[in-house]
Design an enzyme around this catalytic site. Structure first.
Site, PDB file in Angstrom:
ATOM      1  N   HIS A  16       0.855  -1.196   0.000  1.00  0.00           N
ATOM      2  CA  HIS A  16       0.000   0.000   0.000  1.00  0.00           C
ATOM      3  C   HIS A  16       0.890   1.245   0.000  1.00  0.00           C
ATOM      4  CE1 HIS A  16      -3.946   1.995   1.554  1.00  0.00           C
ATOM      5  NE2 HIS A  16      -3.092   2.971   1.234  1.00  0.00           N
ATOM      6  N   HIS A  18       1.147   4.923  -2.198  1.00  0.00           N
ATOM      7  CA  HIS A  18       0.712   5.857  -3.248  1.00  0.00           C
ATOM      8  C   HIS A  18       1.954   6.498  -3.868  1.00  0.00           C
ATOM      9  CE1 HIS A  18      -3.526   5.722  -1.889  1.00  0.00           C
ATOM     10  NE2 HIS A  18      -3.015   5.633  -0.675  1.00  0.00           N
ATOM     11  N   PRO A  99      -4.550   7.818 -12.210  1.00  0.00           N
ATOM     12  CA  PRO A  99      -4.307   8.390 -13.542  1.00  0.00           C
ATOM     13  C   PRO A  99      -4.931   9.776 -13.656  1.00  0.00           C
ATOM     14  CG  PRO A  99      -5.060   6.113 -13.712  1.00  0.00           C
ATOM     15  CD  PRO A  99      -5.246   6.530 -12.277  1.00  0.00           C
ATOM     16  N   GLY A 170      -8.566   8.300  -1.925  1.00  0.00           N
ATOM     17  CA  GLY A 170      -9.101   9.663  -1.866  1.00  0.00           C
ATOM     18  C   GLY A 170      -9.517  10.047  -0.454  1.00  0.00           C
ATOM     19  N   GLU A 202     -11.417   4.543   7.096  1.00  0.00           N
ATOM     20  CA  GLU A 202     -10.169   5.218   7.510  1.00  0.00           C
ATOM     21  C   GLU A 202     -10.441   6.297   8.544  1.00  0.00           C
ATOM     22  OE1 GLU A 202      -7.998   6.809   4.171  1.00  0.00           O
ATOM     23  OE2 GLU A 202      -6.322   7.488   5.413  1.00  0.00           O
ATOM     24  N   ASP A 283       1.889   3.608   3.159  1.00  0.00           N
ATOM     25  CA  ASP A 283       0.884   4.557   2.662  1.00  0.00           C
ATOM     26  C   ASP A 283       1.543   5.698   1.885  1.00  0.00           C
ATOM     27  OD1 ASP A 283      -1.679   5.375   2.214  1.00  0.00           O
ATOM     28  OD2 ASP A 283      -2.064   6.125   4.231  1.00  0.00           O
TER      29      ASP A 283
HETATM   30  C1  6MZ Z   1      -6.842   7.853   1.060  1.00  0.00           C
HETATM   31  C2  6MZ Z   1      -4.944   8.557  -0.016  1.00  0.00           C
HETATM   32  C3  6MZ Z   1      -4.230   8.560   1.194  1.00  0.00           C
HETATM   33  O1  6MZ Z   1      -2.519   8.678  -6.675  1.00  0.00           O
HETATM   34  O2  6MZ Z   1      -1.364  10.861  -7.055  1.00  0.00           O
HETATM   35  N1  6MZ Z   1      -4.096   8.969  -0.966  1.00  0.00           N
HETATM   36  N2  6MZ Z   1      -6.233   8.204  -0.082  1.00  0.00           N
HETATM   37  N3  6MZ Z   1      -6.228   7.841   2.255  1.00  0.00           N
HETATM   38  C4  6MZ Z   1      -4.927   8.201   2.371  1.00  0.00           C
HETATM   39  N4  6MZ Z   1      -4.387   8.239   3.623  1.00  0.00           N
HETATM   40  C5  6MZ Z   1      -3.439   9.170   4.074  1.00  0.00           C
HETATM   41  N5  6MZ Z   1      -2.954   8.931   0.937  1.00  0.00           N
HETATM   42  C6  6MZ Z   1      -2.891   9.163  -0.400  1.00  0.00           C
HETATM   43  O3  6MZ Z   1      -1.059   9.614  -4.894  1.00  0.00           O
HETATM   44  C7  6MZ Z   1      -1.698  10.576  -4.114  1.00  0.00           C
HETATM   45  C8  6MZ Z   1      -3.168  10.275  -3.951  1.00  0.00           C
HETATM   46  O4  6MZ Z   1      -3.332   9.076  -3.187  1.00  0.00           O
HETATM   47  C9  6MZ Z   1      -4.487   9.169  -2.366  1.00  0.00           C
HETATM   48  C10 6MZ Z   1      -5.060  10.561  -2.532  1.00  0.00           C
HETATM   49  O5  6MZ Z   1      -6.143  10.502  -3.410  1.00  0.00           O
HETATM   50  C11 6MZ Z   1      -3.897  11.329  -3.132  1.00  0.00           C
HETATM   51  O6  6MZ Z   1      -4.323  12.404  -3.929  1.00  0.00           O
HETATM   52  P1  6MZ Z   1      -1.265   9.472  -6.473  1.00  0.00           P
HETATM   53  O7  6MZ Z   1      -0.020   8.755  -6.915  1.00  0.00           O
END
Ligand code: 6MZ
Length: 323
Positions: A16, A18, A99, A170, A202, A283
């Site tokens: 997990h 991002h 995306p 999100g 969350e 995360d």
């Molecule tokens: C939910 C999260 C998040 O997609 O541009 N994102 N969504 N909960 C979280 N907990 C802290 N942390 C990140 O990476 C950024 C995007 O990931 C999601 C959010 O939509 C954020 O804009 P990407 O690579």
């Protein structure tokens, strides 16, 4: 051996992460300089007084996305993120990203750029395997969600060894995901081998109970966070052995959980939730500033278990999820 060195030497699995949340601030500054983007000298990160989860999302929209604006920047981010996970001793990595249209590039171009950056990064870092999940943001309208699901199916057909699923992410304060159900159901029907992973409970409000039940009815392959799950729903998850992506620092530093000691990991572990279904994850390591090794150190302290138990756990997770 000190704790952090021990944890770095563990062969770890990260599921997990991002992409745009995993770029470290020094690398983001380097990229900003390269692209001629001005960043404020001080960027408030979690841990500063009064920082909330909403501020995390503002950090993406106001700061990170102001720098990651084109294919070259996205490529830079993926390469640096993969290299950092590799340095941390991660052997199997699933990255996720939403995306978006960037300068000179539509959503298809975004996915294609991430896939080629991952291939390149893997060819330069042979000890790490990297996969990609396409994220749908809960604020997306049904058409955008459908486009992302179609892109996931298209790119999984073209690059089956890289594209492995779809995530729903999100700001959880921005409403439910019921409007996304038709697209997510289509994914399950049209591409049953692709994983569906969803951020789940969350924050405390919502989740509405029927929202959580709707998500479970989609048969998700894994759920992220699971901080505020009512007992009877947790019982269902446990009976179905649904894997949970545990994000200790994200929850504590992001302010949804008061302390590491109060984190639901301990309760889940003690209640006998299958260990291979509890996966430590970072995360957004660029924001929460705790790499996966550090998450293992925190988890060992909180659970009060031996290094051997942690090593067996890391191996169980690797055996179950790394492909
Ligand atoms: C939910 C999260 C998040 O997609 O541009 N994102 N969504 N909960 C979280 N907990 C802290 N942390 C990140 O990476 C950024 C995007 O990931 C999601 C959010 O939509 C954020 O804009 P990407 O690579």
């Amino acid at each position: 051996m000190d704790e952090l060195t021990w944890a770095k030497n563990l062969a770890k699995t990260e599921l997990h992460a991002h992409i745009n949340g995993s770029i470290g601030m020094p690398d983001l500054r380097k990229l900003a300089d390269l692209k001629g983007v001005h960043l404020p000298a001080e960027i408030a990160l979690p841990g500063s007084a009064g920082f909330s989860l909403d501020d995390v999302f503002a950090l993406f929209s106001k700061t990170i996305y102001s720098v990651v604006r084109d294919a070259q920047a996205l490529q830079f981010v993926v390469e640096h993120v993969v290299a950092a996970f590799k340095r941390d001793g991660v052997r199997y990595l699933e990255l996720r990203s939403t995306p978006k249209s960037l300068e000179g590039m539509d959503m298809d171009g975004y996915v294609s750029t991430v896939v080629s950056a991952i291939s390149k990064a893997m060819s330069e870092n042979e000890t790490i395997r990297v996969k990609f999940l396409l994220s749908v943001d809960r604020r997306h309208d049904p058409e955008t969600a459908s486009t992302i699901v179609s892109l996931a199916i298209k790119y999984a057909n073209l690059f089956p060894s890289i594209v492995v699923g779809v995530d729903v992410c999100g700001n959880p304060a921005c409403g439910g995901i019921k409007h996304l159900v038709p697209s997510l159901s289509r994914l399950k029907l049209d591409a049953p081998t692709l994983k569906l992973v969803i951020h789940f409970a969350e924050i405390e409000t919502p989740p509405e109970e029927d929202e959580l039940l709707t998500i479970l009815s989609l048969n998700p392959d894994r759920l992220g966070h699971c901080t505020f799950v009512p007992d009877h729903i947790m019982a269902t998850m446990r009976a179905r052995k649904i894997p949970i992506e545990i994000c200790l620092s994200s929850n504590v530093v992001g302010g949804t959980v008061n302390s590491f000691e109060a984190h639901h990991l301990k309760q889940l572990w003690d209640s006998g939730y299958p260990r291979e279904c509890l996966i430590l994850c970072t995360d957004d390591v660029g924001i929460f500033c705790s790499d996966l090794s550090n998450e293992y150190v925190i988890a060992r302290r909180v659970l009060g278990v031996s290094r051997e138990v942690m090593e067996e756990w890391a191996q169980l997770v690797c055996d179950k999820y790394a492909r």
